[in-house]
Design a protein around this motif. Structure first.
Motif, PDB file in Angstrom:
ATOM      1  N   GLY A  82       0.837  -1.200   0.000  1.00  0.00           N
ATOM      2  CA  GLY A  82       0.000   0.000   0.000  1.00  0.00           C
ATOM      3  C   GLY A  82       0.868   1.245   0.000  1.00  0.00           C
ATOM      4  O   GLY A  82       0.680   2.165  -0.806  1.00  0.00           O
ATOM      5  N   VAL A  83       1.875   1.254   0.896  1.00  0.00           N
ATOM      6  CA  VAL A  83       2.786   2.386   1.004  1.00  0.00           C
ATOM      7  C   VAL A  83       3.553   2.575  -0.301  1.00  0.00           C
ATOM      8  O   VAL A  83       3.634   3.682  -0.842  1.00  0.00           O
ATOM      9  N   VAL A  84       4.099   1.487  -0.817  1.00  0.00           N
ATOM     10  CA  VAL A  84       4.933   1.577  -2.018  1.00  0.00           C
ATOM     11  C   VAL A  84       4.133   2.149  -3.188  1.00  0.00           C
ATOM     12  O   VAL A  84       4.577   3.064  -3.878  1.00  0.00           O
ATOM     13  N   MET A  85       2.956   1.635  -3.375  1.00  0.00           N
ATOM     14  CA  MET A  85       2.173   2.050  -4.541  1.00  0.00           C
ATOM     15  C   MET A  85       1.734   3.507  -4.420  1.00  0.00           C
ATOM     16  O   MET A  85       1.618   4.213  -5.412  1.00  0.00           O
ATOM     17  N   ASP A  86       1.467   3.956  -3.168  1.00  0.00           N
ATOM     18  CA  ASP A  86       1.041   5.342  -2.984  1.00  0.00           C
ATOM     19  C   ASP A  86       2.203   6.323  -3.090  1.00  0.00           C
ATOM     20  O   ASP A  86       2.070   7.413  -3.632  1.00  0.00           O
ATOM     21  N   LEU A  87       3.349   5.941  -2.543  1.00  0.00           N
ATOM     22  CA  LEU A  87       4.459   6.886  -2.445  1.00  0.00           C
ATOM     23  C   LEU A  87       5.230   7.047  -3.743  1.00  0.00           C
ATOM     24  O   LEU A  87       5.592   8.150  -4.132  1.00  0.00           O
ATOM     25  N   SER A  88       5.477   5.926  -4.410  1.00  0.00           N
ATOM     26  CA  SER A  88       6.545   5.969  -5.397  1.00  0.00           C
ATOM     27  C   SER A  88       6.066   6.408  -6.776  1.00  0.00           C
ATOM     28  O   SER A  88       4.907   6.234  -7.152  1.00  0.00           O
ATOM     29  N   ASP A  89       7.010   7.002  -7.501  1.00  0.00           N
ATOM     30  CA  ASP A  89       6.734   7.384  -8.882  1.00  0.00           C
ATOM     31  C   ASP A  89       6.938   6.200  -9.815  1.00  0.00           C
ATOM     32  O   ASP A  89       6.212   6.023 -10.777  1.00  0.00           O
ATOM     33  N   ARG A  90       7.993   5.417  -9.548  1.00  0.00           N
ATOM     34  CA  ARG A  90       8.259   4.247 -10.368  1.00  0.00           C
ATOM     35  C   ARG A  90       8.708   3.108  -9.470  1.00  0.00           C
ATOM     36  O   ARG A  90       9.357   3.332  -8.450  1.00  0.00           O
ATOM     37  N   VAL A  91       8.413   1.903  -9.861  1.00  0.00           N
ATOM     38  CA  VAL A  91       8.727   0.728  -9.039  1.00  0.00           C
ATOM     39  C   VAL A  91       9.512  -0.266  -9.891  1.00  0.00           C
ATOM     40  O   VAL A  91       9.187  -0.487 -11.050  1.00  0.00           O
ATOM     41  N   VAL A  92      10.576  -0.831  -9.285  1.00  0.00           N
ATOM     42  CA  VAL A  92      11.265  -1.924  -9.960  1.00  0.00           C
ATOM     43  C   VAL A  92      11.088  -3.164  -9.087  1.00  0.00           C
ATOM     44  O   VAL A  92      11.142  -3.087  -7.866  1.00  0.00           O
ATOM     45  N   VAL A  93      10.806  -4.297  -9.731  1.00  0.00           N
ATOM     46  CA  VAL A  93      10.552  -5.528  -8.984  1.00  0.00           C
ATOM     47  C   VAL A  93      11.675  -6.524  -9.258  1.00  0.00           C
ATOM     48  O   VAL A  93      12.002  -6.790 -10.422  1.00  0.00           O
ATOM     49  N   LEU A  94      12.260  -7.039  -8.190  1.00  0.00           N
ATOM     50  CA  LEU A  94      13.314  -8.049  -8.324  1.00  0.00           C
ATOM     51  C   LEU A  94      12.796  -9.385  -7.808  1.00  0.00           C
ATOM     52  O   LEU A  94      11.980  -9.436  -6.885  1.00  0.00           O
ATOM     53  N   ASP A  95      13.293 -10.448  -8.395  1.00  0.00           N
ATOM     54  CA  ASP A  95      12.997 -11.780  -7.872  1.00  0.00           C
ATOM     55  C   ASP A  95      14.183 -12.686  -8.203  1.00  0.00           C
ATOM     56  O   ASP A  95      14.616 -12.736  -9.352  1.00  0.00           O
ATOM     57  N   TYR A  96      14.677 -13.391  -7.219  1.00  0.00           N
ATOM     58  CA  TYR A  96      15.855 -14.245  -7.386  1.00  0.00           C
ATOM     59  C   TYR A  96      16.997 -13.515  -8.102  1.00  0.00           C
ATOM     60  O   TYR A  96      17.630 -14.055  -9.008  1.00  0.00           O
ATOM     61  N   GLY A  97      17.235 -12.254  -7.719  1.00  0.00           N
ATOM     62  CA  GLY A  97      18.356 -11.515  -8.281  1.00  0.00           C
ATOM     63  C   GLY A  97      18.162 -11.017  -9.696  1.00  0.00           C
ATOM     64  O   GLY A  97      19.078 -10.487 -10.310  1.00  0.00           O
ATOM     65  N   LYS A  98      16.947 -11.213 -10.236  1.00  0.00           N
ATOM     66  CA  LYS A  98      16.692 -10.738 -11.607  1.00  0.00           C
ATOM     67  C   LYS A  98      15.598  -9.684 -11.585  1.00  0.00           C
ATOM     68  O   LYS A  98      14.716  -9.703 -10.728  1.00  0.00           O
ATOM     69  N   LYS A  99      15.666  -8.784 -12.561  1.00  0.00           N
ATOM     70  CA  LYS A  99      14.612  -7.781 -12.672  1.00  0.00           C
ATOM     71  C   LYS A  99      13.448  -8.381 -13.423  1.00  0.00           C
ATOM     72  O   LYS A  99      13.614  -8.906 -14.523  1.00  0.00           O
ATOM     73  N   ILE A 100      12.250  -8.336 -12.824  1.00  0.00           N
ATOM     74  CA  ILE A 100      11.108  -8.927 -13.533  1.00  0.00           C
ATOM     75  C   ILE A 100      10.110  -7.872 -13.993  1.00  0.00           C
ATOM     76  O   ILE A 100       9.268  -8.152 -14.835  1.00  0.00           O
ATOM     77  N   ALA A 101      10.183  -6.684 -13.438  1.00  0.00           N
ATOM     78  CA  ALA A 101       9.271  -5.635 -13.913  1.00  0.00           C
ATOM     79  C   ALA A 101       9.830  -4.280 -13.528  1.00  0.00           C
ATOM     80  O   ALA A 101      10.605  -4.161 -12.584  1.00  0.00           O
ATOM     81  N   ASP A 102       9.451  -3.253 -14.273  1.00  0.00           N
ATOM     82  CA  ASP A 102       9.922  -1.901 -13.994  1.00  0.00           C
ATOM     83  C   ASP A 102       8.928  -0.926 -14.615  1.00  0.00           C
ATOM     84  O   ASP A 102       8.608  -1.039 -15.798  1.00  0.00           O
TER      85      ASP A 102
END
Lengths: 274, 358
Positions: free
Chosen positions: A233-253
């Motif tokens: 909730g906090v992340v989605m409200d606060l941030s302008d852009r989000v990068v998602v990592l999983d197992y050391g790899k970028k899966i979304a940005d």
């Protein structure tokens, strides 16, 4: 109490990068410890003036990423360009000199020192008087001390922690310790502020306070922020852009709404049979 | 009671940064200084000077040096005795090579020799911490004392292997050597100790003190707020060893008059460490309280039971002394790790709040 500081006075030093320009560019970075790959070929950038969130499940490499950015780890591959300058390896105290400050997942304050001294310690690099002047105390060393004390008091006012100015931080409750740690990072007047789980272990009210401080720092002081947080909730409200990592790899940005609906992200968080 | 903070408002940061934010503290220090500079010298006997006043001051200074390193910067050292020895031997060589050199200059310079040696033996602190660092400084202790014995140039090839302090004048008054009076030596030591304590207070409450404490409390976080760990730790070793070296020079020149290498052996290191622990790590005042206790204890043990008609022989005094100090160390480590200085802080707090409980 001091008058409310003038926001124009407090904006971070101008480095020729316009708002919205690329402040930090991480290109194809890989980091491994022996056989364990913490980060695999990740590229991401942080634009000046934005709030950038890094999210991902436990062990995704988020904290490692912050450690790479502020020079605590040296990546085996890839380059990091900060404020237009490329670097491969550096010491953390050099990163501070370039304008990167951070807070920790587990509070890392100087427990035996008061709130005031903790925040003053954040200004150590900006104080120049040598040991000879320090010995005499009166004169230049005292003038410098007072000059920096004024800046620190602005931060204390801003974070509303006047009442604990003299308390040793070891005795403070967790929520306040987190706030003091933010104060210490702000005292460094960073261009880029890295926050590692600023709201971990807080209740709703404390989270609301902390969110307000983060937005104020970003908007009043013009500080660019990169944060790791688990509260979606906090992340989605606060941030302008989000990068998602999983197992050391970028899966979304991308922007929060886009990331929220990304199938890879949903899979990583909800779990799919591998 | 006497302490009242009511009505003492701070209207500037300068006032808030004053050495004594509470006026009564300044008055108390003034009274102590009057005692030290005026009343003691006119009432003390030769014995009191030699057995109590001068050693208390010199041990306080040595503990102050160690406290900067261990109490403020968090680097444990067991080599204090040897670093005192470096100061003493350096001063002895300076005085024998340049006999016309002012004794104040000689003592001030000798501190730089021990500071350099301290930094050298402080280099392992960049890699190791805690007990392992203590062992590294222990190596300094054994190596330096061995050097004091084997390197005959250090004691001018004396047949006895000991250093003898010659008569040295300062402004026409003999302050060191067999001709010096106890009172002149007391004043000399008192002035040096006051000056260095003043400097030490200023260093520890400013930027450098905060950097030391930051390294002590959490070195990783210190590095990430921009503190250069290497420079900060080595500076702590430098300042600490400088003060310890001065204390060593005073120890021989203004008190003992002569010294052999084994005087600087490990019991001296432990004695100074005990003073710092009992007095309170991370405090300036504590060094003085600890030194008063450690120096006065044997005098009290030997005189008090005698006054009640209980005979105590000197061997018994020694044994009792060791037993009581051992018990005190254990008690302090368990009950109050911040030592006598914290006791005083608690008493002061009570005075300020009196007659209310909190």
């Amino acid at each position: 109490m001091n008058p409310r500081p003038d926001p124009n006075e407090l904006t971070a030093p101008d480095d020729g990068i316009a708002r919205g320009g690329v402040l930090l560019d991480v290109k194809n970075v890989s980091l491994s410890f022996g056989g364990v790959k913490a980060i695999t070929d990740i590229s991401l950038n942080v634009l000046k003036g934005e709030i950038r969130a890094i999210i991902g499940p436990n062990g995704a490499g988020k904290t490692s990423m912050l450690n790479v950015i502020n020079g605590f780890y040296t990546p085996q591959e890839g380059t990091i360009i900060f404020r237009g300058k490329e670097r491969r390896s550096m010491k953390p105290h050099q990163a501070v000199g370039q304008g990167i400050a951070r807070t920790f997942q587990n509070v890392a304050l100087f427990k035996g020192m008061s709130t005031l001294d903790n925040i003053m310690a954040g200004r150590s690099v900006r104080m120049k008087r040598n040991i000879g002047w320090q010995m005499l105390w009166h004169g230049p060393a005292l003038r410098e001390e007072i000059e920096h004390r004024e800046k620190v008091e602005e931060i204390i006012d801003f974070l509303e922690i006047q009442h604990i100015r003299r308390t040793p931080v070891g005795k403070l409750p967790y929520g306040l310790q987190k706030r003091v740690e933010l104060g210490r990072a702000l005292a460094m007047e960073p261009t880029l502020l890295l926050l590692d789980e600023p709201m971990a272990g807080m209740n709703l009210e404390e989270k609301e306070d902390m969110s307000r401080f983060i937005i104020d720092v970003n908007q009043q002081r013009g500080t660019t922020i990169a944060l790791i947080e688990h509260d979606m909730g906090v992340v989605m409200d606060l941030s302008d852009r989000v990068v998602v990592l999983d197992y050391g790899k970028k899966i979304a940005d991308g922007p929060p709404d886009e990331v929220k609906n990304n199938q890879n992200v949903i899979d990583a968080y909800l779990g799919v049979p591998h | 009671m006497f302490y009242r903070t009511a009505g003492q408002f701070k209207t500037s940061y300068e006032a808030d940064h004053a050495l004594f934010p509470v006026r009564q503290d300044a008055i108390l220090l003034g009274v102590i200084l009057i005692f030290a500079f005026v009343i003691f010298p006119f009432t003390a006997s030769e014995f009191a000077f030699r057995a109590l006043l001068i050693p208390v001051l010199i041990y306080s200074l040595a503990a102050l040096g160690l406290n900067i390193l261990t109490g403020y910067a968090g680097q444990l050292s067991l080599g204090t005795g040897a670093f005192m020895g470096v100061g003493a031997y350096a001063c002895y060589k300076l005085v024998s090579i340049f006999p016309e050199m002012n004794i104040v200059v000689a003592i001030a310079l000798s501190g730089f020799f021990s500071a350099a040696i301290g930094v050298l033996f402080g280099l392992p602190s960049l890699r190791i911490k805690g007990f392992y660092l203590a062992i590294a400084t222990l190596a300094a202790q054994f190596f330096l004392v061995w050097l004091f014995q084997k390197w005959a140039w250090l004691y001018n090839y004396n047949a006895s292997g000991a250093i003898q302090v010659p008569n040295i004048d300062l402004f026409g008054i003999t302050v060191a050597g067999p001709r010096a009076t106890a009172m002149a030596q007391y004043y000399f030591v008192l002035c040096v100790v006051c000056a260095i304590t003043f400097f030490a207070i200023n260093i520890t409450r400013g930027r450098i003190g905060r950097m030391w404490k930051a390294v002590r409390d959490m070195d990783i976080a210190a590095e990430l707020v921009g503190i250069n760990l290497m420079r900060t730790k080595l500076m702590a070793f430098f300042v600490s060893s400088y003060v310890v070296g001065i204390a060593g020079a005073l120890f021989v020149f203004l008190w003992r008059g002569a010294a052999e290498a084994n005087l600087f052996d490990i019991p001296l290191s432990f004695r100074v460490l005990f003073i710092a622990i009992i007095g309170g790590l991370g405090s300036i005042l504590g060094n003085f309280l600890g030194a008063i206790l450690i120096v006065a204890l044997p005098v009290i043990i030997s005189s008090v039971p005698g006054a009640f008609g209980i005979p105590v022989d000197s061997a018994m005094v020694e044994h009792l002394n060791i037993m009581i100090i051992g018990a005190l160390i254990i008690a302090f480590l368990i009950i109050e790790p911040h030592g006598l200085a914290r006791f005083w802080a608690m008493i002061r707090e009570k005075f300020i709040l009196w007659p209310f409980p909190h």
